[in-house]
Design a protein around this motif. Structure first.
Motif, PDB file in Angstrom:
ATOM      1  N   THR A 180       0.821  -1.218   0.000  1.00 21.35           N
ATOM      2  CA  THR A 180       0.000   0.000   0.000  1.00 21.35           C
ATOM      3  C   THR A 180       0.852   1.265   0.000  1.00 21.35           C
ATOM      4  OG1 THR A 180      -0.050   0.039   2.396  1.00 21.35           O
ATOM      5  CG2 THR A 180      -1.858  -1.133   1.327  1.00 21.35           C
ATOM      6  N   GLY A 181       2.169   1.125   0.177  1.00 20.76           N
ATOM      7  CA  GLY A 181       3.045   2.295   0.287  1.00 20.76           C
ATOM      8  C   GLY A 181       3.467   2.830  -1.080  1.00 20.76           C
ATOM      9  N   GLN A 182       4.167   3.946  -1.042  1.00 15.92           N
ATOM     10  CA  GLN A 182       4.643   4.566  -2.293  1.00 15.92           C
ATOM     11  C   GLN A 182       5.440   3.568  -3.151  1.00 15.92           C
ATOM     12  OE1 GLN A 182       7.047   8.554  -3.077  1.00 15.92           O
ATOM     13  NE2 GLN A 182       8.463   6.976  -2.398  1.00 15.92           N
ATOM     14  N   ASP A 183       6.482   2.962  -2.561  1.00 12.02           N
ATOM     15  CA  ASP A 183       7.373   2.106  -3.349  1.00 12.02           C
ATOM     16  C   ASP A 183       6.686   0.814  -3.765  1.00 12.02           C
ATOM     17  OD1 ASP A 183       9.118   4.102  -2.703  1.00 12.02           O
ATOM     18  OD2 ASP A 183      10.658   2.807  -1.847  1.00 12.02           O
ATOM     19  N   LYS A 194      -1.642  -5.714   5.956  1.00 14.93           N
ATOM     20  CA  LYS A 194      -1.947  -5.945   7.366  1.00 14.93           C
ATOM     21  C   LYS A 194      -3.331  -5.371   7.709  1.00 14.93           C
ATOM     22  CE  LYS A 194      -0.113  -1.888   9.850  1.00 14.93           C
ATOM     23  NZ  LYS A 194      -0.414  -0.788   8.971  1.00 14.93           N
ATOM     24  N   ASN A 233      -8.157  -2.830   6.134  1.00 14.90           N
ATOM     25  CA  ASN A 233      -7.153  -1.831   5.753  1.00 14.90           C
ATOM     26  C   ASN A 233      -7.774  -0.806   4.800  1.00 14.90           C
ATOM     27  OD1 ASN A 233      -4.900  -0.487   4.487  1.00 14.90           O
ATOM     28  ND2 ASN A 233      -3.598  -2.090   5.334  1.00 14.90           N
ATOM     29  N   LYS A 236      -6.532   1.179   2.778  1.00 15.65           N
ATOM     30  CA  LYS A 236      -5.879   1.329   1.465  1.00 15.65           C
ATOM     31  C   LYS A 236      -6.137   0.149   0.529  1.00 15.65           C
ATOM     32  CE  LYS A 236      -2.222   4.133   3.475  1.00 15.65           C
ATOM     33  NZ  LYS A 236      -0.911   3.920   4.055  1.00 15.65           N
ATOM     34  N   ASP A 242       1.384  -9.721   8.682  1.00 19.30           N
ATOM     35  CA  ASP A 242       1.914  -8.565   9.412  1.00 19.30           C
ATOM     36  C   ASP A 242       3.370  -8.873   9.759  1.00 19.30           C
ATOM     37  OD1 ASP A 242       2.520  -6.737  11.649  1.00 19.30           O
ATOM     38  OD2 ASP A 242       0.387  -6.261  11.567  1.00 19.30           O
ATOM     39  N   LEU A 243       4.234  -7.894   9.582  1.00 18.75           N
ATOM     40  CA  LEU A 243       5.663  -8.115   9.876  1.00 18.75           C
ATOM     41  C   LEU A 243       5.902  -8.442  11.348  1.00 18.75           C
ATOM     42  CD1 LEU A 243       8.026  -5.704   7.912  1.00 18.75           C
ATOM     43  CD2 LEU A 243       7.261  -7.980   7.334  1.00 18.75           C
ATOM     44  N   LEU A 282       9.419  -4.230   1.643  1.00 18.20           N
ATOM     45  CA  LEU A 282       9.313  -2.763   1.662  1.00 18.20           C
ATOM     46  C   LEU A 282       8.523  -2.270   2.865  1.00 18.20           C
ATOM     47  CD1 LEU A 282       8.534  -2.130  -2.128  1.00 18.20           C
ATOM     48  CD2 LEU A 282      10.714  -2.611  -1.014  1.00 18.20           C
ATOM     49  N   ALA A 296       7.410  -1.145   6.476  1.00 14.00           N
ATOM     50  CA  ALA A 296       8.127  -0.547   7.612  1.00 14.00           C
ATOM     51  C   ALA A 296       7.269   0.553   8.221  1.00 14.00           C
ATOM     52  CB  ALA A 296       9.449   0.083   7.155  1.00 14.00           C
ATOM     53  N   SER A 355       7.919   3.936   8.412  1.00  8.49           N
ATOM     54  CA  SER A 355       8.953   4.605   7.611  1.00  8.49           C
ATOM     55  C   SER A 355       9.077   6.098   7.898  1.00  8.49           C
ATOM     56  CB  SER A 355       8.653   4.398   6.118  1.00  8.49           C
ATOM     57  OG  SER A 355       7.634   5.271   5.704  1.00  8.49           O
ATOM     58  N   TYR A 396      14.151   5.006  14.001  1.00 10.87           N
ATOM     59  CA  TYR A 396      13.977   4.447  12.641  1.00 10.87           C
ATOM     60  C   TYR A 396      15.329   4.044  12.061  1.00 10.87           C
ATOM     61  CZ  TYR A 396      13.327   4.459   7.556  1.00 10.87           C
ATOM     62  OH  TYR A 396      13.351   4.128   6.221  1.00 10.87           O
ATOM     63  N   LYS A 403      16.654   0.324  11.019  1.00 14.32           N
ATOM     64  CA  LYS A 403      17.108   0.007   9.652  1.00 14.32           C
ATOM     65  C   LYS A 403      18.515  -0.590   9.666  1.00 14.32           C
ATOM     66  CE  LYS A 403      13.776   0.976   6.725  1.00 14.32           C
ATOM     67  NZ  LYS A 403      13.183  -0.059   5.867  1.00 14.32           N
ATOM     68  N   LEU A 450      18.784   2.979  -0.106  1.00 15.58           N
ATOM     69  CA  LEU A 450      18.178   3.999  -0.952  1.00 15.58           C
ATOM     70  C   LEU A 450      18.126   5.351  -0.249  1.00 15.58           C
ATOM     71  CD1 LEU A 450      17.691   1.562  -2.686  1.00 15.58           C
ATOM     72  CD2 LEU A 450      15.321   2.302  -3.031  1.00 15.58           C
ATOM     73  N   HIS A 502      13.463   9.182  -1.874  1.00 17.66           N
ATOM     74  CA  HIS A 502      12.829   9.213  -3.201  1.00 17.66           C
ATOM     75  C   HIS A 502      11.350   9.514  -3.024  1.00 17.66           C
ATOM     76  CE1 HIS A 502      13.465   5.087  -1.774  1.00 17.66           C
ATOM     77  NE2 HIS A 502      12.238   4.852  -2.216  1.00 17.66           N
TER      78      HIS A 502
HETATM   79  P1  NAP Z   1       5.529   3.933   2.996  1.00 17.80           P
HETATM   80  O1  NAP Z   1       4.838   4.617   1.880  1.00 17.80           O
HETATM   81  O2  NAP Z   1       5.484   4.528   4.363  1.00 17.80           O
HETATM   82  O3  NAP Z   1       4.970   2.435   3.074  1.00 17.80           O
HETATM   83  C1  NAP Z   1       5.193   1.619   4.195  1.00 17.80           C
HETATM   84  C2  NAP Z   1       4.406   0.318   4.023  1.00 17.80           C
HETATM   85  O4  NAP Z   1       4.666  -0.540   5.143  1.00 17.80           O
HETATM   86  C3  NAP Z   1       2.891   0.493   3.950  1.00 17.80           C
HETATM   87  O5  NAP Z   1       2.404  -0.311   2.911  1.00 17.80           O
HETATM   88  C4  NAP Z   1       2.421  -0.040   5.298  1.00 17.80           C
HETATM   89  O6  NAP Z   1       1.141  -0.607   5.275  1.00 17.80           O
HETATM   90  C5  NAP Z   1       3.435  -1.148   5.514  1.00 17.80           C
HETATM   91  N1  NAP Z   1       3.485  -1.611   6.909  1.00 17.80           N
HETATM   92  C6  NAP Z   1       3.678  -0.846   8.016  1.00 17.80           C
HETATM   93  N2  NAP Z   1       3.660  -1.633   9.123  1.00 17.80           N
HETATM   94  C7  NAP Z   1       3.465  -2.913   8.702  1.00 17.80           C
HETATM   95  C8  NAP Z   1       3.352  -4.171   9.350  1.00 17.80           C
HETATM   96  N3  NAP Z   1       3.439  -4.277  10.688  1.00 17.80           N
HETATM   97  N4  NAP Z   1       3.153  -5.276   8.606  1.00 17.80           N
HETATM   98  C9  NAP Z   1       3.040  -5.191   7.261  1.00 17.80           C
HETATM   99  N5  NAP Z   1       3.103  -4.024   6.583  1.00 17.80           N
HETATM  100  C10 NAP Z   1       3.330  -2.896   7.287  1.00 17.80           C
HETATM  101  O7  NAP Z   1       7.083   3.727   2.646  1.00 17.80           O
HETATM  102  P2  NAP Z   1       7.827   3.869   1.227  1.00 17.80           P
HETATM  103  O8  NAP Z   1       8.241   5.278   1.045  1.00 17.80           O
HETATM  104  O9  NAP Z   1       7.036   3.166   0.190  1.00 17.80           O
HETATM  105  O10 NAP Z   1       9.171   3.063   1.544  1.00 17.80           O
HETATM  106  C11 NAP Z   1       9.252   1.672   1.308  1.00 17.80           C
HETATM  107  C12 NAP Z   1      10.388   1.104   2.154  1.00 17.80           C
HETATM  108  O11 NAP Z   1      11.614   1.729   1.788  1.00 17.80           O
HETATM  109  C13 NAP Z   1      10.257   1.340   3.653  1.00 17.80           C
HETATM  110  O12 NAP Z   1      10.827   0.212   4.298  1.00 17.80           O
HETATM  111  C14 NAP Z   1      11.095   2.562   3.917  1.00 17.80           C
HETATM  112  O13 NAP Z   1      11.546   2.580   5.253  1.00 17.80           O
HETATM  113  C15 NAP Z   1      12.214   2.342   2.920  1.00 17.80           C
HETATM  114  N6  NAP Z   1      12.886   3.541   2.416  1.00 17.80           N
HETATM  115  C16 NAP Z   1      12.161   4.544   1.863  1.00 17.80           C
HETATM  116  C17 NAP Z   1      12.793   5.648   1.318  1.00 17.80           C
HETATM  117  C18 NAP Z   1      12.020   6.781   0.688  1.00 17.80           C
HETATM  118  O14 NAP Z   1      12.605   7.851   0.499  1.00 17.80           O
HETATM  119  N7  NAP Z   1      10.773   6.574   0.322  1.00 17.80           N
HETATM  120  C19 NAP Z   1      14.203   5.719   1.348  1.00 17.80           C
HETATM  121  C20 NAP Z   1      14.903   4.651   1.904  1.00 17.80           C
HETATM  122  C21 NAP Z   1      14.240   3.554   2.408  1.00 17.80           C
HETATM  123  P3  NAP Z   1      -0.185   0.196   5.776  1.00 17.80           P
HETATM  124  O15 NAP Z   1      -0.515   1.128   4.647  1.00 17.80           O
HETATM  125  O16 NAP Z   1      -1.186  -0.869   5.939  1.00 17.80           O
HETATM  126  O17 NAP Z   1       0.191   0.899   7.046  1.00 17.80           O
END
Ligand code: NAP
Ligand code: G4F
Length: 327
Positions: free
Chosen positions: A10-13, A33, A37, A39, A56-57, A78, A80, A82, A151, A155, A178, A181
């Motif tokens: 459901t997240g950006q990446d 999870k 949900n 989303k 769920d993680l 992916l 977290a 975050s 955080y 990581k 990464l 982004h």
């Molecule tokens: P994001 O949009 O915040 O997405 C986080 C995802 O994790 C969501 O789908 C969320 O689901 C899910 N999640 C949270 N808790 C969970 C759990 N207990 N069990 C299962 N799923 C769970 O993050 P993103 O920007 O896409 O980033 C993707 C990954 O790359 C993350 O690990 C982040 O830390 C890492 N990262 C991101 C960046 C960046 O700039 N974007 C840079 C470096 C690393 P819900 O929607 O259900 O809460």
């Protein structure tokens, strides 16, 4: 064609990666999870080819059951907590999801296993936040970590345990370090999208100020659509390894703000920006800038969207979304 399991669907990446793998013909499962949900509907509408599996993680048995059911060729971890600011207030939850969650996912893969000819490959979403109070500039795969938030600490654990499982059990496990982004799919809690959304609303007369914290911190900002390509490329290599993914350029939050207001043709941005200490963090990461030479030479990865294009794209998107709400 290969099968992929994406946590954080459901997240950006997760959404960009799903689009990329779909274009390559993958069968895609997304781990989601929660019992209801909010989303789910968005993922089903915009990515109808993704099959949802629950898990769920924080729950090892749910991960074992998901991996066992899906039998993925590739797992992209992916998911977290975050949001760095939130990690200061919910440090234990962050350690559990963002840190120990990686260990659980690795254990699920180790327990279920793949065939010897066809092992399950694993991608860990590591972060430039691990560099924190940077020990050298630019940061590379060899730069020591100095995390500055719960955080970042979580990581570092996720990164180290990924390397450890690769070395201990021969798992095909890669860690992508990464740098920031962003995109039109970025959550509104992150500074870039908070800015572009506020700029659009100010332009349309829906809001009269943008309240921020530290304008001086500098980030290496790229486009999320470019970065998920690097994730996939890592898992297509003959050997697993770790890679920095970054643009090599750094800009301050202030510069992002200036460009975003300029993209909406608002000149006097300072009139609209107010600072509030509640958005300052107990410890800040002042400067990030990555050196992606290894990803560029070994993977052949190259970023396509420049910083000015990124800002303009996000502002344009938010103007369209906010205007549509008016009609
Ligand atoms: P994001 O949009 O915040 O997405 C986080 C995802 O994790 C969501 O789908 C969320 O689901 C899910 N999640 C949270 N808790 C969970 C759990 N207990 N069990 C299962 N799923 C769970 O993050 P993103 O920007 O896409 O980033 C993707 C990954 O790359 C993350 O690990 C982040 O830390 C890492 N990262 C991101 C960046 C960046 O700039 N974007 C840079 C470096 C690393 P819900 O929607 O259900 O809460
Ligand atoms: O947009 P941010 O919240 O992202 P941050 O902390 O750099 O973390 C993001 O990138 C990491 C990679 O380096 C990821 F691992 C992580 O998951 C996340 O995607 O904050 C960027 C900067 C910070 O210095 C913050 O203090 O913007 C500053 N800032 C100033 N005012 C603000 C605000 N950040 C937010 N979120 N909100 C503000 O009002």
């Amino acid at each position: 064609m290969p099968t992929a399991l994406i946590t954080g669907i459901t997240g950006q990446d997760g959404r960009f990666l799903a689009d990329l793998l779909h274009s390559k013909g993958y069968t895609i499962y997304g781990l989601m999870k929660g019992q209801n949900n909010p989303k789910l509907e968005l993922v089903q509408r915009e990515h109808p080819y993704v099959e949802i599996v629950e898990g769920d993680l924080c729950d090892l048995s749910s991960l074992i059951s998901a991996v066992s059911r899906v039998q993925p060729d590739e797992v992209y971890n992916l998911a977290a907590i975050s949001f760095v600011a939130m990690s200061f207030n919910q440090a234990e939850l962050t350690a559990n999801v963002t840190g120990t969650g990686v260990l659980r996912m690795l254990e699920a893969i180790r327990i279920v296993g793949g065939s010897q000819d066809n092992p399950m490959k694993f991608y860990q979403a590591s972060s430039s936040e691990m560099f924190g109070k940077v020990r050298e500039t630019p940061q590379t795969e060899a730069t020591p970590f100095y995390p500055r938030s719960p955080y970042g600490c979580a990581k570092v654990f996720g990164h180290d345990i990924t390397v450890n499982y690769r070395e201990s059990y021969g798992l095909f496990a890669c860690s992508g370090i990464l740098f920031n982004h962003e995109s039109e799919r970025r959550g509104l809690e992150f500074v870039t999208r908070k800015i572009t959304n506020a700029v659009a609303r100010i332009k349309l007369g829906l809001q009269d100020e943008l309240v921020l914290g530290n304008l001086d911190s500098k980030r290496d900002w790229g486009y999320a659509g470019d970065y998920v390509k690097a994730m996939w490329m890592m898992l297509q290599q003959p050997e697993p390894d770790d890679y920095v993914v970054a643009t090599g350029e750094t800009y301050s939050v202030r510069e992002f703000v200036e460009r975003a207001f300029a993209a909406a043709e608002i000149d006097d941005w300072e009139r609209y920006v107010r600072l509030d200490p509640k958005f300052l963090r107990p410890a800040e990461v002042d400067l990030l800038v990555g050196d992606a030479t290894k990803a560029e030479t070994v993977l052949g990865w190259k970023r396509e969207v420049s910083f000015p294009e990124l800002v303009e794209r996000m502002v344009r998107h938010d103007l369209a979304v906010e205007s549509a709400k008016l009609s």
